[in-house]
Motif scaffolding. Structure first.
Motif, PDB file in Angstrom:
ATOM      1  N   VAL A 179      24.391  33.052  15.474  1.00 33.16           N
ATOM      2  CA  VAL A 179      24.953  32.875  14.133  1.00 33.16           C
ATOM      3  C   VAL A 179      23.856  32.454  13.163  1.00 33.16           C
ATOM      4  O   VAL A 179      23.741  32.988  12.044  1.00 33.16           O
ATOM      5  CB  VAL A 179      26.077  31.807  14.175  1.00 33.16           C
ATOM      6  CG1 VAL A 179      26.494  31.405  12.780  1.00 33.16           C
ATOM      7  CG2 VAL A 179      27.270  32.342  14.929  1.00 33.16           C
TER       8      VAL A 179
ATOM      9  N   TYR B  85      22.677  34.510   9.841  1.00 29.59           N
ATOM     10  CA  TYR B  85      22.681  33.999   8.469  1.00 29.59           C
ATOM     11  C   TYR B  85      21.272  33.898   7.891  1.00 29.59           C
ATOM     12  O   TYR B  85      21.065  34.135   6.706  1.00 29.59           O
ATOM     13  CB  TYR B  85      23.394  32.640   8.414  1.00 29.59           C
ATOM     14  CG  TYR B  85      24.890  32.803   8.417  1.00 29.59           C
ATOM     15  CD1 TYR B  85      25.544  33.412   7.355  1.00 29.59           C
ATOM     16  CD2 TYR B  85      25.660  32.385   9.498  1.00 29.59           C
ATOM     17  CE1 TYR B  85      26.918  33.591   7.364  1.00 29.59           C
ATOM     18  CE2 TYR B  85      27.026  32.559   9.512  1.00 29.59           C
ATOM     19  CZ  TYR B  85      27.656  33.165   8.442  1.00 29.59           C
ATOM     20  OH  TYR B  85      29.011  33.350   8.445  1.00 29.59           O
TER      21      TYR B  85
ATOM     22  N   GLN C  41      26.976  27.210   6.382  1.00 29.72           N
ATOM     23  CA  GLN C  41      27.519  28.504   6.816  1.00 29.72           C
ATOM     24  C   GLN C  41      27.620  28.557   8.352  1.00 29.72           C
ATOM     25  O   GLN C  41      28.641  28.986   8.902  1.00 29.72           O
ATOM     26  CB  GLN C  41      26.609  29.629   6.338  1.00 29.72           C
ATOM     27  CG  GLN C  41      26.823  29.931   4.863  1.00 29.72           C
ATOM     28  CD  GLN C  41      25.879  30.974   4.343  1.00 29.72           C
ATOM     29  OE1 GLN C  41      24.715  31.023   4.762  1.00 29.72           O
ATOM     30  NE2 GLN C  41      26.357  31.803   3.453  1.00 29.72           N
TER      31      GLN C  41
ATOM     32  N   THR D  23      30.388  26.334   9.578  1.00 26.97           N
ATOM     33  CA  THR D  23      31.705  26.946   9.358  1.00 26.97           C
ATOM     34  C   THR D  23      31.980  28.007  10.420  1.00 26.97           C
ATOM     35  O   THR D  23      33.049  28.036  11.041  1.00 26.97           O
ATOM     36  CB  THR D  23      31.757  27.597   7.953  1.00 26.97           C
ATOM     37  OG1 THR D  23      31.295  26.644   7.022  1.00 26.97           O
ATOM     38  CG2 THR D  23      33.159  28.034   7.604  1.00 26.97           C
ATOM     39  N   ALA D  24      30.941  28.876  10.611  1.00 26.39           N
ATOM     40  CA  ALA D  24      31.119  29.945  11.602  1.00 26.39           C
ATOM     41  C   ALA D  24      31.337  29.362  12.989  1.00 26.39           C
ATOM     42  O   ALA D  24      32.197  29.834  13.751  1.00 26.39           O
ATOM     43  CB  ALA D  24      29.894  30.859  11.606  1.00 26.39           C
TER      44      ALA D  24
END
Ligand code: ADP
Length: 597
Positions: free
Chosen positions: A28, A32, A274, A277-278
């Motif tokens: 992840v 990002y 981010q 959150t992911a």
């Protein structure tokens, strides 16, 4: 699956999921980071292109402006005020048209002789800029560029200088100062930060005002000397840029034409948010998956448990049915055996009872035989004497006397026949089933058989018996046997007693019974006899007179007929025996059968 195993399985699953979270986190983050660098690379490209275009746009200006006659004229005639003024006007016009910050003209000594801001308070005119690199470079016939803080205007700017040639001789230098402040304002209020550092690593443009003219790296001695000489910054010793590198992600691009480095700083926090959150979504999904898996497993376990329970219950039921069937078979077998045994016993009992009754009867007959033989001998002797007399009367031809004797003989044979008839009724074997029997004839039969003895003892026999026949449920012979026994016992008791000897026979009907009361005025039942009279072989008499079977047989016979026998002593003395029999409705009067012996 046991509880421990299930928990282990879940911990194992949770461990796998946790272990998966680390590579997922890296993935992840990579994703990002990649998308962030692509986005910022584009931003950088745009910004660099914009900056480079702006610089290039102004770099072409000085060579062109140097050819203008007003410019050359001012340089050639610096003492002429109108020549300088013309140059001032021209440069001011050009500055306004090109939107440059300042356009100014230096002579070969570096002094400004004309400038677009000649009218401003902070006019460049009269100031010397020989220390600036753009001047020295231009004199050396190269394009001189420089970014720095204006020492007059105190304002940053990008300077481009070129030599002005007249007949290929350098007569001065034309400089264009460009204001790059607006490029900073282009950046806006984005969370990303912009910095542009020069080739000494000092920040010349920055979206954060505090960062301007800060050194992103330590300057070496040469660079410091250079800074002291050309004074590009507010201070000759720029302070270090205190940037916590670990909080920022940096994307860089070099501006080839100036050697500047354009950097975009992205707060790591943005990336972390981010990624977090992911990761939260991924963790929640995994937990949901774990939960669903757990629920499915639980349902499966319940289902399997239910199946196992049902199978157990079925097995148990089958076992119970099997066991029950076996029990029932055994019980059945036992019952069959018991029924057989009982039947055998019953048969044996019936036989025994029958034989006992018969034995009792014979015993009674034995006792009564004296009375019976007397009863029969008496008429027989009379018949003999009547017959002898009749013979004599016949020889004497005394016909009427002979006929009278024969009639007497006939009467006596009738009497004998009657005695024998009573005897037959008494002695024959009864069928077991009960019959409808008339009570009075049975009493008369029993009394007839004992009449002789009663007569001998001088017993006063009184009867309180109705004329209407009393029908009872009994057996013809069995009832006679019972009555014979009871009356014989009474006579036995009276024999022990002095005169007067009384025997009372009373019948009553009450409480659904026909009761025959036989009362004598003998000595009555002894205490032992009251308790044990029903027991076989209980007797108070000598063996010649009694075996002790009479009442035992009577009791058994009467009970088998559905009746009962009760003994007591009368208040006024003597025995009192009550015989209870079931009455029969006289409307269904059936004649007793006369069976043979
Ligand atoms: P047995 O007459 O052979 O003695 P029973 O069974 O008929 O046998 O009678 C049992 C006993 O009951 C008698 O021995 C006698 O003591 C007593 N008993 C029966 N009837 C009378 C009676 N009418 N008066 C007094 N005692 C009696």
């Amino acid at each position: 699956m046991s509880l421990l195993l299930r928990w282990r399985f879940f911990v194992f699953l949770a461990g796998i999921m946790l272990a998966l979270l680390w590579p997922l986190h890296a993935l992840v983050q990579g994703y990002y980071l990649d998308s962030l660098s692509r986005k910022n690379a584009q931003t950088l490209d745009l910004f660099v292109a914009n900056l480079s275009g702006t610089l290039k746009q102004y770099e072409v200006l000085p060579p062109i402006l140097g050819r203008l006659p007003e410019v050359q004229n001012a340089l050639l005639n610096p003492q002429q005020a109108d020549a300088r003024e013309a140059a001032n006007h021209l440069l001011n016009r050009i500055q306004q048209q090109t939107r440059a910050d300042v356009v100014y003209l230096l002579d070969t000594s570096g002094s400004a002789i004309a400038a677009s801001n000649w009218q401003h308070a902070r006019s460049f005119v009269g100031h010397n800029f020989a220390f600036r690199p753009y001047f020295t470079e231009a004199l050396a016939q190269r394009t001189g560029t420089f970014f720095g803080l204006g020492n007059i205007s105190d304002k940053r700017g990008y300077y481009v200088g070129n030599a002005v040639y007249v007949d290929e001789v350098v007569v001065g230098v034309l400089v264009v100062k460009v204001d790059l402040d607006f490029t900073e304002s282009l950046w806006g209020a984005a969370p990303e930060r912009l910095i542009v550092t020069d080739n000494r690593g000092v920040v010349i443009l920055a979206s954060e005002a505090d960062w301007r003219f800060r050194a992103s790296r330590p300057l070496n001695a040469t660079e410091l000397a250079q800074v002291a000489q050309i004074r590009p910054y507010a201070s000759t010793e720029p302070q270090a840029l205190a940037l916590q590198e670990n909080q920022w992600l940096r994307f860089e691009q070099t501006l080839a034409q100036t050697g500047w480095t354009v950097s975009v700083l992205v707060p790591r926090q943005a990336l972390a948010v981010q990624v977090r959150t992911a990761m939260a979504v991924a963790t929640a999904s995994m937990l949901a998956l774990l939960l669903v898996l757990g629920l499915l497993m639980q349902r499966r376990r319940h289902y399997l448990e239910r199946i196992a329970l049902a199978a157990d219950a079925r097995r148990e039921l089958e076992q119970r049915v099997e066991q029950r069937t076996l029990d029932l078979q055994n019980l059945n077998q036992r019952l069959r055996e018991e029924v057989l045994e009982r039947e055998n016993t019953r048969q044996a009992l019936l036989r025994t009872q029958d034989e006992l009754v018969q034995a009792g009867k014979l015993s009674a007959l034995g006792v009564m035989s004296a009375s019976i033989s007397h009863e029969l001998n008496q008429p027989l002797a009379a018949i003999r004497s009547y017959a002898d007399n009749a013979k004599i009367f016949l020889q004497q031809q005394r016909w009427p006397e002979a006929g009278n004797n024969l009639e007497l003989i006939t009467a006596l044979t009738d009497r004998m026949a009657s005695i024998i008839k009573h005897l037959r009724a008494f002695a024959r074997r009864d069928p077991q089933a009960s019959e409808h029997v008339a009570l009075q004839p049975a009493i008369e039969d029993a009394l007839a058989l004992l009449a002789n003895r009663g007569h001998e003892l001088g017993v006063d026999i009184s009867r309180d018996i109705p004329d209407a026949t009393l029908w009872v449920e009994a057996g013809e012979t069995r009832l006679r046997q019972v009555l014979g026994n009871l009356l014989a016992n009474a006579l036995d008791a009276l024999a022990e007693q002095a005169q007067p000897r009384r025997l009372e026979l009373i019948t009553r009907q009450h409480d659904g019974w026909v009761c025959l009361l036989i009362r004598d005025n003998g000595q009555g039942f002894s205490e032992d006899a009251l308790l044990q009279a029903r027991e076989p072989f209980f007797t108070t008499k000598t063996s010649a007179r009694g075996l002790g079977l009479g009442l035992a047989i009577c009791d058994s016979v009467i009970r088998s007929l559905g009746g009962r026998l009760e003994f007591a002593n009368c208040a006024q003395g003597g025995a009192c025996v009550e015989l209870y029999l079931k009455p029969i409705d006289s409307s269904v009067n059936l004649q007793a059968r006369e069976d043979g012996v």
